[in-house]
Design a protein around this motif. Structure first.
Motif, PDB file in Angstrom:
ATOM      1  N   VAL B  23       0.865  -1.133  -0.037  1.00  0.00           N
ATOM      2  CA  VAL B  23      -0.031  -0.087   0.102  1.00  0.00           C
ATOM      3  C   VAL B  23       0.832   1.332  -0.143  1.00  0.00           C
ATOM      4  O   VAL B  23       0.336   2.155  -0.691  1.00  0.00           O
ATOM      5  CB  VAL B  23      -0.886  -0.013   1.315  1.00  0.00           C
ATOM      6  CG1 VAL B  23      -1.769   1.120   1.287  1.00  0.00           C
ATOM      7  CG2 VAL B  23      -1.895  -1.127   1.004  1.00  0.00           C
ATOM      8  N   GLY B  24       1.955   1.345   0.614  1.00  0.00           N
ATOM      9  CA  GLY B  24       2.730   2.371   1.002  1.00  0.00           C
ATOM     10  C   GLY B  24       3.472   3.109  -0.486  1.00  0.00           C
ATOM     11  O   GLY B  24       3.116   4.197  -0.739  1.00  0.00           O
ATOM     12  N   PRO B  25       4.093   1.886  -0.782  1.00  0.00           N
ATOM     13  CA  PRO B  25       4.867   2.427  -2.113  1.00  0.00           C
ATOM     14  C   PRO B  25       3.816   2.909  -3.227  1.00  0.00           C
ATOM     15  O   PRO B  25       4.257   4.002  -3.882  1.00  0.00           O
ATOM     16  CB  PRO B  25       5.681   1.147  -2.612  1.00  0.00           C
ATOM     17  CG  PRO B  25       5.745   0.190  -1.466  1.00  0.00           C
ATOM     18  CD  PRO B  25       4.496   0.771  -0.512  1.00  0.00           C
ATOM     19  N   GLY B  26       2.545   2.216  -3.181  1.00  0.00           N
ATOM     20  CA  GLY B  26       1.919   2.767  -4.130  1.00  0.00           C
ATOM     21  C   GLY B  26       1.239   3.898  -3.893  1.00  0.00           C
ATOM     22  O   GLY B  26       1.154   4.759  -4.976  1.00  0.00           O
ATOM     23  N   ILE B  27       0.918   4.523  -2.822  1.00  0.00           N
ATOM     24  CA  ILE B  27       0.338   5.887  -2.603  1.00  0.00           C
ATOM     25  C   ILE B  27       1.723   6.864  -2.848  1.00  0.00           C
ATOM     26  O   ILE B  27       1.492   7.754  -3.511  1.00  0.00           O
ATOM     27  CB  ILE B  27       0.011   6.064  -0.993  1.00  0.00           C
ATOM     28  CG1 ILE B  27      -1.391   5.135  -0.972  1.00  0.00           C
ATOM     29  CG2 ILE B  27      -0.267   7.293  -0.683  1.00  0.00           C
ATOM     30  CD1 ILE B  27      -1.588   5.066   0.763  1.00  0.00           C
ATOM     31  N   GLY B  28       2.751   6.351  -2.316  1.00  0.00           N
ATOM     32  CA  GLY B  28       4.051   7.222  -2.555  1.00  0.00           C
ATOM     33  C   GLY B  28       4.408   7.586  -4.078  1.00  0.00           C
ATOM     34  O   GLY B  28       4.690   8.502  -4.612  1.00  0.00           O
ATOM     35  N   GLU B  29       4.464   6.362  -4.654  1.00  0.00           N
ATOM     36  CA  GLU B  29       4.587   6.442  -6.114  1.00  0.00           C
ATOM     37  C   GLU B  29       3.665   7.018  -6.899  1.00  0.00           C
ATOM     38  O   GLU B  29       3.935   8.141  -7.859  1.00  0.00           O
ATOM     39  CB  GLU B  29       5.025   5.250  -6.825  1.00  0.00           C
ATOM     40  CG  GLU B  29       6.034   4.470  -6.387  1.00  0.00           C
ATOM     41  CD  GLU B  29       6.145   3.043  -6.802  1.00  0.00           C
ATOM     42  OE1 GLU B  29       5.429   2.606  -7.647  1.00  0.00           O
ATOM     43  OE2 GLU B  29       7.016   2.237  -6.353  1.00  0.00           O
ATOM     44  N   GLY B  30       2.397   7.081  -6.559  1.00  0.00           N
ATOM     45  CA  GLY B  30       1.395   7.822  -7.007  1.00  0.00           C
ATOM     46  C   GLY B  30       1.529   9.484  -6.932  1.00  0.00           C
ATOM     47  O   GLY B  30       1.328  10.112  -7.582  1.00  0.00           O
ATOM     48  N   TYR B  31       1.952   9.672  -5.696  1.00  0.00           N
ATOM     49  CA  TYR B  31       2.214  11.194  -5.307  1.00  0.00           C
ATOM     50  C   TYR B  31       3.215  11.667  -6.083  1.00  0.00           C
ATOM     51  O   TYR B  31       3.197  12.668  -6.791  1.00  0.00           O
ATOM     52  CB  TYR B  31       2.147  11.102  -3.741  1.00  0.00           C
ATOM     53  CG  TYR B  31       2.291  12.584  -3.173  1.00  0.00           C
ATOM     54  CD1 TYR B  31       1.152  13.282  -3.075  1.00  0.00           C
ATOM     55  CD2 TYR B  31       3.384  12.969  -2.832  1.00  0.00           C
ATOM     56  CE1 TYR B  31       1.090  14.494  -2.379  1.00  0.00           C
ATOM     57  CE2 TYR B  31       3.485  14.342  -2.404  1.00  0.00           C
ATOM     58  CZ  TYR B  31       2.392  14.888  -2.395  1.00  0.00           C
ATOM     59  OH  TYR B  31       2.367  16.105  -1.608  1.00  0.00           O
ATOM     60  N   ALA B  32       4.552  10.713  -6.322  1.00  0.00           N
ATOM     61  CA  ALA B  32       5.644  11.404  -6.949  1.00  0.00           C
ATOM     62  C   ALA B  32       5.276  11.585  -8.297  1.00  0.00           C
ATOM     63  O   ALA B  32       5.675  12.361  -8.919  1.00  0.00           O
ATOM     64  CB  ALA B  32       6.787  10.315  -6.708  1.00  0.00           C
ATOM     65  N   ALA B  33       4.530  10.611  -9.086  1.00  0.00           N
ATOM     66  CA  ALA B  33       4.069  10.644 -10.489  1.00  0.00           C
ATOM     67  C   ALA B  33       3.251  11.916 -10.766  1.00  0.00           C
ATOM     68  O   ALA B  33       3.479  12.694 -11.626  1.00  0.00           O
ATOM     69  CB  ALA B  33       3.241   9.427 -10.899  1.00  0.00           C
ATOM     70  N   GLY B  34       2.372  12.144  -9.705  1.00  0.00           N
ATOM     71  CA  GLY B  34       1.613  13.446  -9.816  1.00  0.00           C
ATOM     72  C   GLY B  34       2.289  14.633  -9.974  1.00  0.00           C
ATOM     73  O   GLY B  34       2.069  15.757 -10.619  1.00  0.00           O
ATOM     74  N   LYS B  35       3.291  14.574  -8.990  1.00  0.00           N
ATOM     75  CA  LYS B  35       4.280  15.658  -8.777  1.00  0.00           C
ATOM     76  C   LYS B  35       5.078  15.878 -10.088  1.00  0.00           C
ATOM     77  O   LYS B  35       5.570  16.954 -10.515  1.00  0.00           O
ATOM     78  CB  LYS B  35       5.422  15.733  -7.751  1.00  0.00           C
ATOM     79  CG  LYS B  35       4.619  15.787  -6.240  1.00  0.00           C
ATOM     80  CD  LYS B  35       4.193  17.455  -6.138  1.00  0.00           C
ATOM     81  CE  LYS B  35       3.506  17.489  -4.844  1.00  0.00           C
ATOM     82  NZ  LYS B  35       3.063  18.940  -4.542  1.00  0.00           N
ATOM     83  N   ALA B  36       5.478  14.914 -10.598  1.00  0.00           N
ATOM     84  CA  ALA B  36       6.304  14.922 -11.733  1.00  0.00           C
ATOM     85  C   ALA B  36       5.444  15.576 -12.987  1.00  0.00           C
ATOM     86  O   ALA B  36       5.833  16.277 -13.877  1.00  0.00           O
ATOM     87  CB  ALA B  36       6.778  13.441 -12.258  1.00  0.00           C
TER      88      ALA B  36
END
Lengths: 247, 87
Positions: B23-36
């Motif tokens: 769950v954690g990496p999913g949320i984190g990676e989604g957030y990072a991709a959004g910022k990108a």
């Protein structure tokens, strides 16, 4: 539906010291090293200054790319690590891609990646001791206050462990998911074609139609993209850890 | 027999729980991709650099999920034999 997920198969045993098991990991790793060495010898024999051949152009392109890669990430003073970083990069990519030939990818075995990570850890420690002296190195563990020493030691030990498990986990997850998908496709194929009544349905159900094509899409991600990505990240981390160890 | 069943049950439940780490990496990676995406929308000329930084960061933050996955694998393929041998 039977799924077969196993570790590296043991091919034979060397009958000394109570039998040393030789797994497919070892054999494939030596094969990859042989291929890389022969490839390098072939690429670099008979180099010329003028009228360079196509082979030499490829070799020069590879060397220049590796040098630029290290230069942008570590700086001009670290060019002596170009051979090390590019060796690990080439070894990692070729090991991961050997699964395309139906071999056991050595990087899907934690011993391989852990060995590379331990080598990197030795270089990090050597760089730290060389730039700060042994006293400075030991003092670095008591960084804010001496109470933090156990955590600093743990952090130091977890650097190679996390590097090794990152590479291993990514490659082995591809292996496991591919095995699961193959088993699921086989079962789905059987269930689908068994709907046709009679001998025709049984005959069609025995032929794995669905196993053609569908796993190729997965292979594109797990074999190609993941292999390149993990090799890139392993080298990136190696360079970052080594160059930050000198501070 | 009951002990064996209990050990196997514990291993299965544990490996299921270990995969919650995804769950954690999913949320984190989604957030990072959004910022990108935001960064590229603001400065389209920096797309190449943003992409390589994003891939590196995403692969790094994936590590925690991979740890969970490795734990799950260990619980399924290694732990039952180990614990049953102890009984």
């Amino acid at each position: 539906m039977n799924v077969d997920i196993h570790g590296a198969p043991i091919l034979f045993e060397i009958p000394i010291l109570g039998g040393i098991p030789i797994s497919e990991t070892l054999v494939v790793t030596w094969g990859v090293m042989l291929v890389l060495t022969l490839g390098c010898i072939w690429l670099t024999h008979g180099l010329k200054v003028r009228d360079i051949s196509r082979r030499q152009a490829v070799a020069e392109f590879l060397v220049t790319t590796a040098e630029n890669f290290v230069r942008t990430n570590m700086g001009e003073a670290w060019l002596r690590y170009v051979p090390f970083v590019s060796a690990i990069f080439a070894l990692s990519i070729c090991s991961s891609l050997s699964s395309l030939l139906g071999l056991w990818a050595p990087t899907a075995d934690v011993s391989t990646t852990l060995a590379w990570a331990v080598v990197v850890f030795v270089i990090i420690t050597y760089t730290k001791i060389r730039s700060n002296g042994i006293g400075g190195y030991l003092k670095g563990f008591c960084d804010p206050i001496f109470l933090m020493a156990p955590f600093n030691v743990l952090g130091e030990i977890f650097t190679p462990i996390s590097m090794a498990f990152r590479h291993f986990g990514n490659i082995v997850s591809g292996t496991v998911i591919t095995a699961l998908v193959y088993a699921a496709l086989l079962a789905a194929n059987h269930a689908l074609f068994s709907l046709i009544p009679g001998a025709v349905g049984q005959l069609l159900g025995a032929i794995p139609f669905l196993s053609v094509g569908v796993p190729a899409v997965l292979s594109l991600y797990f074999d190609w993209f993941s292999s390149f990505m993990q090799a890139f990240i392993f080298c990136m981390l190696t360079m970052m850890f080594i160059s930050s160890a000198a501070e | 027999m009951l002990e064996k069943a209990l050990v196997l049950m514990g291993c299965a439940i544990g490996s299921g729980l270990a995969l919650i780490a995804g769950v954690g990496p999913g949320i984190g990676e989604g957030y990072a991709a959004g910022k990108a995406v935001e960064a590229v929308a603001r400065q389209p000329e920096s797309e190449g650099k943003v992409r390589s930084t994003l891939l590196l960061g995403v692969a790094l933050s994936e590590t925690t999920g991979i740890y969970g996955f490795v734990t799950g694998l260990l619980l399924i393929f290694v732990a039952p034999r180990l614990f049953l041998g102890m009984l």
